[in-house]
Design an enzyme around this catalytic site. Structure first.
Site, PDB file in Angstrom:
ATOM      1  N   GLU A 435       0.828  -1.227   0.000  1.00 22.34           N
ATOM      2  CA  GLU A 435       0.000   0.000   0.000  1.00 22.34           C
ATOM      3  C   GLU A 435       0.854   1.265   0.000  1.00 22.34           C
ATOM      4  O   GLU A 435       0.503   2.256   0.649  1.00 22.34           O
ATOM      5  CB  GLU A 435      -0.956   0.027   1.202  1.00 22.34           C
ATOM      6  CG  GLU A 435      -2.130  -0.888   1.101  1.00 22.34           C
ATOM      7  CD  GLU A 435      -2.849  -0.793  -0.223  1.00 22.34           C
ATOM      8  OE1 GLU A 435      -2.877   0.301  -0.807  1.00 22.34           O
ATOM      9  OE2 GLU A 435      -3.364  -1.818  -0.685  1.00 22.34           O
TER      10      GLU A 435
HETATM   11  C1  FAD Z   1       2.717  -9.739   0.198  1.00 22.10           C
HETATM   12  C2  FAD Z   1       2.511  -8.628  -0.765  1.00 22.10           C
HETATM   13  C3  FAD Z   1       1.222  -8.285  -1.123  1.00 22.10           C
HETATM   14  C4  FAD Z   1       1.008  -7.266  -2.062  1.00 22.10           C
HETATM   15  N1  FAD Z   1      -0.266  -6.988  -2.486  1.00 22.10           N
HETATM   16  C5  FAD Z   1      -0.447  -6.167  -3.558  1.00 22.10           C
HETATM   17  C6  FAD Z   1      -1.730  -6.022  -4.165  1.00 22.10           C
HETATM   18  O1  FAD Z   1      -2.716  -6.607  -3.727  1.00 22.10           O
HETATM   19  N2  FAD Z   1      -1.828  -5.237  -5.264  1.00 22.10           N
HETATM   20  C7  FAD Z   1      -0.758  -4.584  -5.799  1.00 22.10           C
HETATM   21  O2  FAD Z   1      -0.917  -3.906  -6.808  1.00 22.10           O
HETATM   22  N3  FAD Z   1       0.476  -4.683  -5.238  1.00 22.10           N
HETATM   23  C8  FAD Z   1       0.642  -5.465  -4.137  1.00 22.10           C
HETATM   24  N4  FAD Z   1       1.893  -5.603  -3.572  1.00 22.10           N
HETATM   25  C9  FAD Z   1       2.999  -4.827  -4.105  1.00 22.10           C
HETATM   26  C10 FAD Z   1       3.436  -3.727  -3.170  1.00 22.10           C
HETATM   27  O3  FAD Z   1       2.478  -2.716  -3.109  1.00 22.10           O
HETATM   28  C11 FAD Z   1       4.820  -3.240  -3.639  1.00 22.10           C
HETATM   29  O4  FAD Z   1       5.740  -4.263  -3.322  1.00 22.10           O
HETATM   30  C12 FAD Z   1       5.214  -1.929  -3.019  1.00 22.10           C
HETATM   31  O5  FAD Z   1       4.402  -0.891  -3.492  1.00 22.10           O
HETATM   32  C13 FAD Z   1       6.679  -1.568  -3.312  1.00 22.10           C
HETATM   33  O6  FAD Z   1       6.982  -1.728  -4.671  1.00 22.10           O
HETATM   34  P1  FAD Z   1       8.263  -2.593  -5.092  1.00 22.10           P
HETATM   35  O7  FAD Z   1       8.155  -3.914  -4.409  1.00 22.10           O
HETATM   36  O8  FAD Z   1       8.374  -2.600  -6.550  1.00 22.10           O
HETATM   37  O9  FAD Z   1       9.470  -1.846  -4.455  1.00 22.10           O
HETATM   38  P2  FAD Z   1      10.283  -0.649  -5.147  1.00 22.10           P
HETATM   39  O10 FAD Z   1       9.342   0.355  -5.685  1.00 22.10           O
HETATM   40  O11 FAD Z   1      11.290  -1.231  -6.051  1.00 22.10           O
HETATM   41  O12 FAD Z   1      10.990  -0.012  -3.875  1.00 22.10           O
HETATM   42  C14 FAD Z   1      12.208  -0.532  -3.314  1.00 22.10           C
HETATM   43  C15 FAD Z   1      12.656   0.429  -2.209  1.00 22.10           C
HETATM   44  O13 FAD Z   1      12.925   1.713  -2.803  1.00 22.10           O
HETATM   45  C16 FAD Z   1      12.158   2.725  -2.163  1.00 22.10           C
HETATM   46  N5  FAD Z   1      11.750   3.709  -3.165  1.00 22.10           N
HETATM   47  C17 FAD Z   1      11.159   3.485  -4.355  1.00 22.10           C
HETATM   48  N6  FAD Z   1      10.909   4.647  -4.974  1.00 22.10           N
HETATM   49  C18 FAD Z   1      11.324   5.635  -4.153  1.00 22.10           C
HETATM   50  C19 FAD Z   1      11.317   7.046  -4.197  1.00 22.10           C
HETATM   51  N7  FAD Z   1      10.808   7.717  -5.222  1.00 22.10           N
HETATM   52  N8  FAD Z   1      11.835   7.726  -3.156  1.00 22.10           N
HETATM   53  C20 FAD Z   1      12.321   7.085  -2.081  1.00 22.10           C
HETATM   54  N9  FAD Z   1      12.350   5.746  -1.974  1.00 22.10           N
HETATM   55  C21 FAD Z   1      11.854   5.033  -2.987  1.00 22.10           C
HETATM   56  C22 FAD Z   1      10.969   2.004  -1.531  1.00 22.10           C
HETATM   57  O14 FAD Z   1      10.454   2.715  -0.413  1.00 22.10           O
HETATM   58  C23 FAD Z   1      11.593   0.668  -1.136  1.00 22.10           C
HETATM   59  O15 FAD Z   1      12.208   0.790   0.114  1.00 22.10           O
HETATM   60  C24 FAD Z   1       2.114  -6.577  -2.608  1.00 22.10           C
HETATM   61  C25 FAD Z   1       3.416  -6.904  -2.206  1.00 22.10           C
HETATM   62  C26 FAD Z   1       3.623  -7.924  -1.331  1.00 22.10           C
HETATM   63  C27 FAD Z   1       5.027  -8.310  -0.967  1.00 22.10           C
END
Ligand code: FAD
Length: 591
Positions: A435
């Site tokens: 989220e």
């Molecule tokens: C168990 C689980 C359930 C989930 N359920 C859903 C769901 O139902 N629907 C859905 O759509 N998604 C879902 N997700 C996805 C989840 O919302 C994302 O994993 C999350 O938004 C982070 O995206 P990412 O994993 O690509 O991390 P990334 O975006 O790659 O981020 C990696 C790190 O970089 C940081 N970062 C990224 N961009 C910036 C920035 N601009 N400034 C500062 N820091 C930054 C982040 O805070 C994080 O610490 C789920 C994930 C999991 C693991």
């Protein structure tokens, strides 16, 4: 491990801390009164304790599985879901026009704390269904409301939120799922979504996926994203399910916790889809869904923290080691060691603070819709917008830290799976990530929410906190005067940091981004302290000795052990980015 729903605390906070009593007086919630509140909390707590909590451990050990392309949930989950839906829990806040009960979000959130605390993996399914209900209520066509929304409200069908793609997580501008217009007026969706919670399962008759995708020729970036509704089973106009749509789970993830909640990769191979709301306005619309979900995720942090706390407290009475620091008893229950007592007080006071923060946010969201006066509606909307990222991030970080403390109190037994406390820790860890990660929440707070409408919400919160400080100072007994001092200092530190960050935002954005998380922690600590202050004052006014001892004691402890850090957090928030760049990342590579 048994779970006791904290119904007394929830009822007290709703009535005396966050303003639920005022909600009862608004015309928008004719069905909300003291009896309804008591009945809803009592029934939710009973269901959570008797049906959901007993499934929690088996859900963790068995987990959901994918067999022949279909997700199977652990034994007992489907029956529990049917009972849950039959009792009407999905529709607590939905409009009576769509079969809902028209109750305030604050009451529903309080009831759902018990669901998340009893079985966080289960609670995610209705959490996402409720978010889909919010989105379709706001943006669905009359037909979509009649066909889909009403069945989400009854719980006959469940909802999902499909945003994430392999290359597009926090940055949704990169979404590639394609929505091609079809001759029949529908769209055909092609692409892959990952990490989709409850993306497939065997608990309901159909699944309504809300999916972000791009139409051909749409603008680049976030301005070219639209929101689509994709049913798992196509639906006839009378609502009966037809053929399977071209959407399927291609796998489920093996993950740290919430094993019963299937986290699916979803393939859209020309799935029939309908547009929800306006073309290219999907991200803004999805935010309606995400804001509701963010607040619920904050409450997941509270629920799991409460469960972990209960288990740690019980263990601290049973386990005997060493001499009591206070009575000399040997062997003494570990609860008689000051360090264990410190951890328990830290856990309990942060839970009460986080619960108050989440419920206050929900009350503001309720008044944003329901207040009769336009000025009050605006003020409530701005407050809900300011508090939502704090409720999400601060309460979920608290969830992880409190679960970790619960494990610590168990000593080695905490690290062993059969005590169950390790599951709390593993389950809690996802909430700061999904989220919108907590880092993204902090950026939202600092970049958008603080300065919104001339900083009205922050100014109003500060004024109310200072009123509360003055009330505590004026008490003749003086028992909260030390705490009042701590709260005033914390508020002043948060205010100074807020001004600094807003100036930095204009001059050097990276300086304000560098301070965003410490600032969110500082403001969360301060608002949490305000919640404890209001609880302590209310308990003293009610003159129930036992309750006021607890609430005053928790506030005083929190002042010395949490608010006392405020000047350090303010310094970090205002440190800028220079020290972050003092070492080049490549120079940290070992070797
Ligand atoms: C168990 C689980 C359930 C989930 N359920 C859903 C769901 O139902 N629907 C859905 O759509 N998604 C879902 N997700 C996805 C989840 O919302 C994302 O994993 C999350 O938004 C982070 O995206 P990412 O994993 O690509 O991390 P990334 O975006 O790659 O981020 C990696 C790190 O970089 C940081 N970062 C990224 N961009 C910036 C920035 N601009 N400034 C500062 N820091 C930054 C982040 O805070 C994080 O610490 C789920 C994930 C999991 C693991």
């Amino acid at each position: 491990m048994s779970y006791t729903p904290p119904l007394r605390d929830l009822a007290f906070d709703l009535a005396h801390v966050v303003g639920g009593a005022r909600l009862m007086q608004t015309a928008a919630f004719p069905g909300y009164d003291g009896d309804t509140q008591a009945a809803v909390l009592e029934a939710a707590g009973r269901f959570a304790r008797d049906v959901l909590a007993p499934l929690n451990r088996a859900g963790d050990t068995t987990g959901s599985r994918i067999e022949n392309g279909v997700v199977r949930t652990p034994a007992g989950f489907a029956d529990a879901y049917r009972a849950f839906a039959a009792a009407g829990w999905n529709g607590l806040t939905a409009s009576p026009d769509h079969g809902g009960q028209g109750l305030p979000r604050a009451l529903a959130l309080a009831a759902f704390e018990t669901v998340h605390g009893a079985n966080m993996a289960f609670g995610l399914c209705p959490l996402l269904t409720q978010s889909a209900i919010e989105a379709l209520s706001a943006f669905g066509s009359d037909r979509q409301k009649a066909l889909y929304l009403t069945r989400l409200v009854t719980g006959e069908w469940t909802g999902t939120m499909n945003l994430t793609e392999p290359q597009s997580g926090s940055d949704l501008a990169g979404i590639r799922t394609r929505a091609d217009p079809a001759v029949d007026g529908h769209f055909r969706l092609f692409g892959q979504k990952i990490f989709i919670t409850w993306g497939d399962h065997d608990m309901s008759g159909n699944i309504v996926h809300l999916v972000l995708a791009r139409t051909p020729g749409a603008p680049e970036g976030t301005k070219g994203i639209s929101l689509f509704l994709v049913p798992k089973m196509l639906v006839h106009e009378d609502g009966s399910p037809g053929n399977a749509n071209h959407v399927r789970p291609s796998g489920i993830e093996h993950k740290l916790g919430i094993h019963a909640s299937p986290t699916c990769s979803m393939m859209f191979d020309g799935a029939q889809a309908e547009l929800v709301g306006d073309l290219n306005n999907g991200l803004a619309q999805m935010f309606t869904m995400m804001n509701a979900a963010r607040l619920q995720v904050g409450m997941e942090g509270v629920g799991i923290a409460e469960r972990a706390f209960q288990q740690a407290l019980a263990y601290s009475f049973e386990r005997r080691q060493g001499h009591s620091a206070w009575t000399g008893e040997y062997p003494a229950p570990i609860v008689d060691h000051p360090d264990i007592r410190r951890m328990l007080m830290l856990m309990k006071s942060r839970i009460v603070a986080a619960r108050g923060l989440c419920l206050s946010t929900a009350v503001a969201a309720d008044f944003a819709d329901a207040a009769s006066d336009a000025g009050e509606r605006k003020s409530a909307r701005l407050r809900a917008e300011l508090l939502t990222p704090i409720a999400k991030a601060w309460a979920t970080d608290a969830g992880v830290e409190i679960a970790s403390l619960a494990l610590q109190i168990h000593g080695g037994m905490g690290y062993i799976e059969e005590t169950g406390v390790a599951q709390c820790f593993r389950d809690a860890r996802i909430a700061p990530i999904y989220e919108g990660t907590n880092g993204i929440q902090a950026i939202d707070l600092v970049s958008r929410k603080l300065a919104s409408e001339g900083g009205q919400a922050m100014g109003e919160v500060r004024a109310e906190i200072m009123d509360c400080v003055a009330t505590m100072r004026a008490m003749p007994t003086g028992e909260l005067s030390g705490f009042a001092e701590r709260l005033e200092v914390a508020m002043s530190a948060a205010w100074t940091a807020a001004q600094w960050l807003q100036e930095a935002q204009m001059k050097s954005r990276s300086d304000s981004l560098a301070g965003a998380t410490p600032f969110l922690n500082l403001l969360g600590d301060t608002i949490g302290g305000w919640m404890l202050a209001k609880g302590a004052l209310a308990a003293l006014r009610m003159d129930t000795a036992a309750r006021s001892r607890v609430r005053v004691g928790l506030a005083r402890f929190y002042g010395e052990h949490v608010l006392a850090r405020s000047s350090g957090l303010a310094a970090s928030a205002m440190a800028g980015d220079t020290d972050l760049r003092a070492v080049a990342p490549r120079d940290m590579v070992p070797g």
